[in-house]
Write a protein that holds these residues in place. Sequence first.
Motif, PDB file in Angstrom:
ATOM      1  N   SER A   1      18.940 -28.906 -10.072  1.00 31.42           N
ATOM      2  CA  SER A   1      18.429 -29.642  -8.907  1.00 31.42           C
ATOM      3  C   SER A   1      17.047 -30.246  -9.109  1.00 31.42           C
ATOM      4  O   SER A   1      16.706 -31.245  -8.475  1.00 31.42           O
ATOM      5  CB  SER A   1      18.374 -28.701  -7.698  1.00 31.42           C
ATOM      6  N   ALA A   2      16.228 -29.649  -9.974  1.00 25.97           N
ATOM      7  CA  ALA A   2      14.824 -30.083 -10.079  1.00 25.97           C
ATOM      8  C   ALA A   2      14.521 -30.652 -11.456  1.00 25.97           C
ATOM      9  O   ALA A   2      14.856 -30.029 -12.473  1.00 25.97           O
ATOM     10  CB  ALA A   2      13.885 -28.911  -9.795  1.00 25.97           C
ATOM     11  N   PRO A   3      13.872 -31.847 -11.532  1.00 20.05           N
ATOM     12  CA  PRO A   3      13.561 -32.445 -12.844  1.00 20.05           C
ATOM     13  C   PRO A   3      12.575 -31.624 -13.670  1.00 20.05           C
ATOM     14  O   PRO A   3      12.600 -31.681 -14.896  1.00 20.05           O
ATOM     15  CB  PRO A   3      12.974 -33.811 -12.477  1.00 20.05           C
ATOM     16  N   ASN A   4      11.698 -30.829 -13.001  1.00 15.10           N
ATOM     17  CA  ASN A   4      10.722 -30.045 -13.771  1.00 15.10           C
ATOM     18  C   ASN A   4      11.411 -28.949 -14.601  1.00 15.10           C
ATOM     19  O   ASN A   4      10.946 -28.580 -15.679  1.00 15.10           O
ATOM     20  CB  ASN A   4       9.674 -29.427 -12.844  1.00 15.10           C
ATOM     21  N   ILE A   5      12.555 -28.426 -14.105  1.00 16.22           N
ATOM     22  CA  ILE A   5      13.301 -27.420 -14.873  1.00 16.22           C
ATOM     23  C   ILE A   5      13.858 -28.055 -16.142  1.00 16.22           C
ATOM     24  O   ILE A   5      13.784 -27.483 -17.236  1.00 16.22           O
ATOM     25  CB  ILE A   5      14.441 -26.823 -14.023  1.00 16.22           C
ATOM     26  N   LEU A   6      14.401 -29.265 -16.007  1.00 17.64           N
ATOM     27  CA  LEU A   6      14.976 -29.965 -17.169  1.00 17.64           C
ATOM     28  C   LEU A   6      13.887 -30.432 -18.130  1.00 17.64           C
ATOM     29  O   LEU A   6      14.079 -30.420 -19.346  1.00 17.64           O
ATOM     30  CB  LEU A   6      15.805 -31.149 -16.686  1.00 17.64           C
ATOM     31  N   ASP A   7      12.756 -30.842 -17.579  1.00 10.88           N
ATOM     32  CA  ASP A   7      11.602 -31.223 -18.418  1.00 10.88           C
ATOM     33  C   ASP A   7      11.222 -30.049 -19.323  1.00 10.88           C
ATOM     34  O   ASP A   7      11.106 -30.190 -20.549  1.00 10.88           O
ATOM     35  CB  ASP A   7      10.446 -31.631 -17.505  1.00 10.88           C
ATOM     36  N   ASN A   8      11.048 -28.869 -18.733  1.00 11.73           N
ATOM     37  CA  ASN A   8      10.660 -27.674 -19.489  1.00 11.73           C
ATOM     38  C   ASN A   8      11.756 -27.268 -20.478  1.00 11.73           C
ATOM     39  O   ASN A   8      11.472 -26.894 -21.625  1.00 11.73           O
ATOM     40  CB  ASN A   8      10.374 -26.529 -18.515  1.00 11.73           C
ATOM     41  N   TYR A   9      13.016 -27.358 -20.040  1.00  7.94           N
ATOM     42  CA  TYR A   9      14.137 -26.975 -20.908  1.00  7.94           C
ATOM     43  C   TYR A   9      14.187 -27.847 -22.157  1.00  7.94           C
ATOM     44  O   TYR A   9      14.228 -27.339 -23.289  1.00  7.94           O
ATOM     45  CB  TYR A   9      15.444 -27.104 -20.119  1.00  7.94           C
ATOM     46  N   TYR A  10      14.153 -29.176 -21.965  1.00  8.36           N
ATOM     47  CA  TYR A  10      14.259 -30.072 -23.121  1.00  8.36           C
ATOM     48  C   TYR A  10      13.021 -29.996 -24.024  1.00  8.36           C
ATOM     49  O   TYR A  10      13.121 -30.197 -25.231  1.00  8.36           O
ATOM     50  CB  TYR A  10      14.507 -31.502 -22.658  1.00  8.36           C
ATOM     51  N   THR A  11      11.860 -29.692 -23.447  1.00 10.39           N
ATOM     52  CA  THR A  11      10.661 -29.512 -24.278  1.00 10.39           C
ATOM     53  C   THR A  11      10.827 -28.321 -25.207  1.00 10.39           C
ATOM     54  O   THR A  11      10.525 -28.396 -26.407  1.00 10.39           O
ATOM     55  CB  THR A  11       9.420 -29.320 -23.391  1.00 10.39           C
ATOM     56  N   ASN A  12      11.337 -27.204 -24.668  1.00  8.52           N
ATOM     57  CA  ASN A  12      11.553 -26.015 -25.507  1.00  8.52           C
ATOM     58  C   ASN A  12      12.663 -26.240 -26.526  1.00  8.52           C
ATOM     59  O   ASN A  12      12.589 -25.749 -27.655  1.00  8.52           O
ATOM     60  CB  ASN A  12      11.873 -24.809 -24.623  1.00  8.52           C
ATOM     61  N   VAL A  13      13.701 -26.993 -26.128  1.00  8.41           N
ATOM     62  CA  VAL A  13      14.768 -27.347 -27.082  1.00  8.41           C
ATOM     63  C   VAL A  13      14.188 -28.171 -28.232  1.00  8.41           C
ATOM     64  O   VAL A  13      14.490 -27.932 -29.408  1.00  8.41           O
ATOM     65  CB  VAL A  13      15.888 -28.140 -26.362  1.00  8.41           C
ATOM     66  N   ALA A  14      13.335 -29.135 -27.883  1.00 10.70           N
ATOM     67  CA  ALA A  14      12.712 -29.990 -28.906  1.00 10.70           C
ATOM     68  C   ALA A  14      11.839 -29.169 -29.848  1.00 10.70           C
ATOM     69  O   ALA A  14      11.854 -29.379 -31.070  1.00 10.70           O
ATOM     70  CB  ALA A  14      11.880 -31.075 -28.233  1.00 10.70           C
ATOM     71  N   ASN A  15      11.075 -28.216 -29.285  1.00 13.52           N
ATOM     72  CA  ASN A  15      10.230 -27.348 -30.123  1.00 13.52           C
ATOM     73  C   ASN A  15      11.087 -26.551 -31.109  1.00 13.52           C
ATOM     74  O   ASN A  15      10.744 -26.421 -32.286  1.00 13.52           O
ATOM     75  CB  ASN A  15       9.437 -26.384 -29.242  1.00 13.52           C
ATOM     76  N   MET A  16      12.202 -26.007 -30.615  1.00 13.93           N
ATOM     77  CA  MET A  16      13.068 -25.199 -31.486  1.00 13.93           C
ATOM     78  C   MET A  16      13.662 -26.041 -32.614  1.00 13.93           C
ATOM     79  O   MET A  16      13.684 -25.627 -33.773  1.00 13.93           O
ATOM     80  CB  MET A  16      14.189 -24.573 -30.665  1.00 13.93           C
ATOM     81  N   TYR A  17      14.139 -27.250 -32.257  1.00  9.24           N
ATOM     82  CA  TYR A  17      14.699 -28.130 -33.294  1.00  9.24           C
ATOM     83  C   TYR A  17      13.635 -28.482 -34.335  1.00  9.24           C
ATOM     84  O   TYR A  17      13.934 -28.608 -35.530  1.00  9.24           O
ATOM     85  CB  TYR A  17      15.251 -29.404 -32.666  1.00  9.24           C
ATOM     86  N   TYR A  18      12.389 -28.655 -33.889  1.00 12.99           N
ATOM     87  CA  TYR A  18      11.314 -28.968 -34.832  1.00 12.99           C
ATOM     88  C   TYR A  18      11.137 -27.832 -35.839  1.00 12.99           C
ATOM     89  O   TYR A  18      11.079 -28.063 -37.049  1.00 12.99           O
ATOM     90  CB  TYR A  18      10.009 -29.210 -34.083  1.00 12.99           C
ATOM     91  N   TYR A  19      11.045 -26.600 -35.332  1.00  6.64           N
ATOM     92  CA  TYR A  19      10.849 -25.461 -36.235  1.00  6.64           C
ATOM     93  C   TYR A  19      12.089 -25.196 -37.087  1.00  6.64           C
ATOM     94  O   TYR A  19      11.982 -24.610 -38.165  1.00  6.64           O
ATOM     95  CB  TYR A  19      10.470 -24.211 -35.443  1.00  6.64           C
ATOM     96  N   ALA A  20      13.255 -25.660 -36.604  1.00  8.11           N
ATOM     97  CA  ALA A  20      14.473 -25.530 -37.404  1.00  8.11           C
ATOM     98  C   ALA A  20      14.583 -26.635 -38.452  1.00  8.11           C
ATOM     99  O   ALA A  20      15.489 -26.615 -39.285  1.00  8.11           O
ATOM    100  CB  ALA A  20      15.694 -25.560 -36.490  1.00  8.11           C
ATOM    101  N   GLY A  21      13.676 -27.625 -38.392  1.00  9.30           N
ATOM    102  CA  GLY A  21      13.665 -28.702 -39.378  1.00  9.30           C
ATOM    103  C   GLY A  21      14.544 -29.886 -39.031  1.00  9.30           C
ATOM    104  O   GLY A  21      14.695 -30.803 -39.833  1.00  9.30           O
ATOM    105  N   ASP A  22      15.135 -29.889 -37.820  1.00 11.26           N
ATOM    106  CA  ASP A  22      15.973 -31.016 -37.399  1.00 11.26           C
ATOM    107  C   ASP A  22      15.109 -31.972 -36.576  1.00 11.26           C
ATOM    108  O   ASP A  22      15.089 -31.934 -35.344  1.00 11.26           O
ATOM    109  CB  ASP A  22      17.161 -30.502 -36.574  1.00 11.26           C
ATOM    110  N   PHE A  23      14.400 -32.871 -37.269  1.00 10.92           N
ATOM    111  CA  PHE A  23      13.408 -33.723 -36.612  1.00 10.92           C
ATOM    112  C   PHE A  23      14.041 -34.752 -35.671  1.00 10.92           C
ATOM    113  O   PHE A  23      13.490 -35.043 -34.603  1.00 10.92           O
ATOM    114  CB  PHE A  23      12.554 -34.435 -37.667  1.00 10.92           C
ATOM    115  N   ASP A  24      15.192 -35.301 -36.062  1.00 12.06           N
ATOM    116  CA  ASP A  24      15.841 -36.303 -35.206  1.00 12.06           C
ATOM    117  C   ASP A  24      16.262 -35.697 -33.870  1.00 12.06           C
ATOM    118  O   ASP A  24      16.067 -36.301 -32.805  1.00 12.06           O
ATOM    119  CB  ASP A  24      17.052 -36.904 -35.916  1.00 12.06           C
ATOM    120  N   ALA A  25      16.857 -34.500 -33.928  1.00  8.32           N
ATOM    121  CA  ALA A  25      17.259 -33.815 -32.692  1.00  8.32           C
ATOM    122  C   ALA A  25      16.037 -33.467 -31.851  1.00  8.32           C
ATOM    123  O   ALA A  25      16.081 -33.518 -30.616  1.00  8.32           O
ATOM    124  CB  ALA A  25      18.050 -32.550 -33.021  1.00  8.32           C
ATOM    125  N   SER A  26      14.943 -33.126 -32.510  1.00  9.30           N
ATOM    126  CA  SER A  26      13.705 -32.797 -31.800  1.00  9.30           C
ATOM    127  C   SER A  26      13.176 -34.008 -31.040  1.00  9.30           C
ATOM    128  O   SER A  26      12.837 -33.914 -29.853  1.00  9.30           O
ATOM    129  CB  SER A  26      12.652 -32.299 -32.791  1.00  9.30           C
TER     130      SER A  26
END
Length: 672
Positions: free
Chosen positions: A117-142
């Motif tokens: 329901s709230a964009p701030n929840i999705l903002d935080n979710y995708y930011t953490n997803v992007a951080n994880m992909y970065y540390y996993a070495g998948d830069f495009d997904a990040s």
Amino acid sequence: MKVKLLLPLLLVSISIFAQKENAEQKKKQLETAIQKAQGAKRLKLLDSLANYIYHDTNLECDSILRATMSYAIELDSADVATRQASNLIDYIAYTSRKFEEGKQIIATMSPLLEKVSAPNILDNYYTNVANMYYYAGDFDASINAYDKAASYATQYNSTTLGFIAFRKGIVYVDKGEFGKASLALTEAINSFQKEKDTLKWIDAKGSMSILYSKSGFYKESKKEREEQIELAKRYKPYSNIGVIYFNMAADYNKVGLQAERIANLKLALKNNETSQHKVYFEPIFRSALAVAYAENDSIALAEKIVKELEANPEQYTTHYNEAFYLEAKKSLLFSKKEYKQAIAYGDTYLKLKQKGKQFEEIQLAEKFLYDVYEQIGDKEKALYHFKNYTHIKDSIGSIQKTRVLAYYQTLYETEKRDLIIENQEANIALLDSKNKIMNQWLLFGGLSLLTLFGFLSIIRSRNFAKKKQKIQEKFTQDIINAQEEERTRVALELHDSVGQQLMLITRKSKNSNDTSIEALAKDTLQNVRTISQGLHPVVLERLGFTAGINDLITTIDTNTALFFTTEIENVDAYLNNKEALHLYRIQQEILNNIVKHAEATAVSIDIRKEKSTIEIIVEDNGKGFDYEKQMRFSKSLGMKSLLERSKILKANLTINSILKKGTITQVTFPIG
């Protein structure tokens, strides 16, 4: 003295123990309540416990985050599930490093995200997803995940946009896309400065300095880092100053200043002692110092550090720290001439870096293996790794050369331009000193002739324009007057001739009891009267402007679905017959345009006398139109008639139309 030192340490230990004991106690209380609850109440308690353990304690949070997320999915609570999935992904990115599990969580959450329901929840979710992909070495997904986070952050004017741009900049730096990195980091720095977030501003400057370093701009990188250190020292809460010294050491290594490299690594470790992220950075800094010692013939010092790392493998040699440890180990083995073991560690290090697609690190890994195989005389494998190394080096090198050339070419072009301007100014000054008197005569004489010619041309042009305008205005007035005369004549003909004949037909059809002909005759007579009224408004002539306008509105209101609201003052005393007729025609044309073109449902008409003017304001809620385009391309006589009648009255006509919102037409007529 020892007692005085031990006492504070003892108090700190007691405080930490008490905090942990309180956290355990609160955890047990919540767990007891959760066991007794069901449904939404149980989920609420689970959510509270998960948030408390994750945000406010150092307790193990993996299991409670998973349990809460799973129960929320079971109850179809997308908000809670997404929030706890976000926390769990963040935990994986920075602590457990189990990236495959993180990807499974992302796949599980995908169908639920549209229900959040709230964009701030999705903002935080995708930011953490992007951080994880970065540390996993998948830069495009990040990058893709950061873009999604930014799209949701924009929806609620979030202050996280600067942080998202900052993180994207870091990914672009590691990916080797320096142009995009520069844009993202500049955006982040501007955002942090605007928000007065000094802490993030310092970090962003650090990433910009890394960008300069990777581009080969070591001078600019050093300047940026020195500014960063100065800011960090002034901003007391900043605890990651060790990272700045670590990056300074990396730059000194690139330019061959090994003493400065080692000195900055020692400063990094020293400043890390007071950092709140000490545990995270210590393995990195210690491994880097071991590499520096090994590469500078301080084997004993390097070996001491490596043994200390190996003594605590969980903290220093596994997960995220594995690459740093492998680099230290292979460098030590190479310096000790234990080449076969060095190759084994070098291969493992290369494969690890290839997963992350970090080209600069891959290049150095290939160079290391080339050096080792060269030492043991394996020419074939040495050549293989040397080709890989030179391929990456040439690729990066050509990019750097282009950037360096562009950078210095800009400076050169600027200096060259300034030099040309200086030469031009010098030549002008020299010419002026030699021909001063002649130039003055030529200047004043030329200006005088030019002024005289211009003055005469302006007067002639103005007189011609005035004459042309008067002729045009008279021609227009003659046309409009002729139109009115013709309208009056046709109206009288319709009334006196056709109208009378239709009245006779109506009476005869009534006497003959033919109802169809009678109805047709009545309708035709009414239409003729309407046309006659439109051509020559009798009410206007007999009762005046105000009554004529009211009659016009009533007629349109009767024959259309338009809803009228009116506020009309009696202004007849201020108008002669000619002025009243022109204003009536203007009003009539405005209303005709609304009926034909506006697709409106409501019209507001306001006619009132101000101090020295009569104001007519007509507003509709129709589809609007592009006024400038209409005037340029339309051949509508109605619009031209409005303008010409306004000119005859010396009235000011203003039309303000907005597409899909309606039109406001205002006529301001000056009275004596």
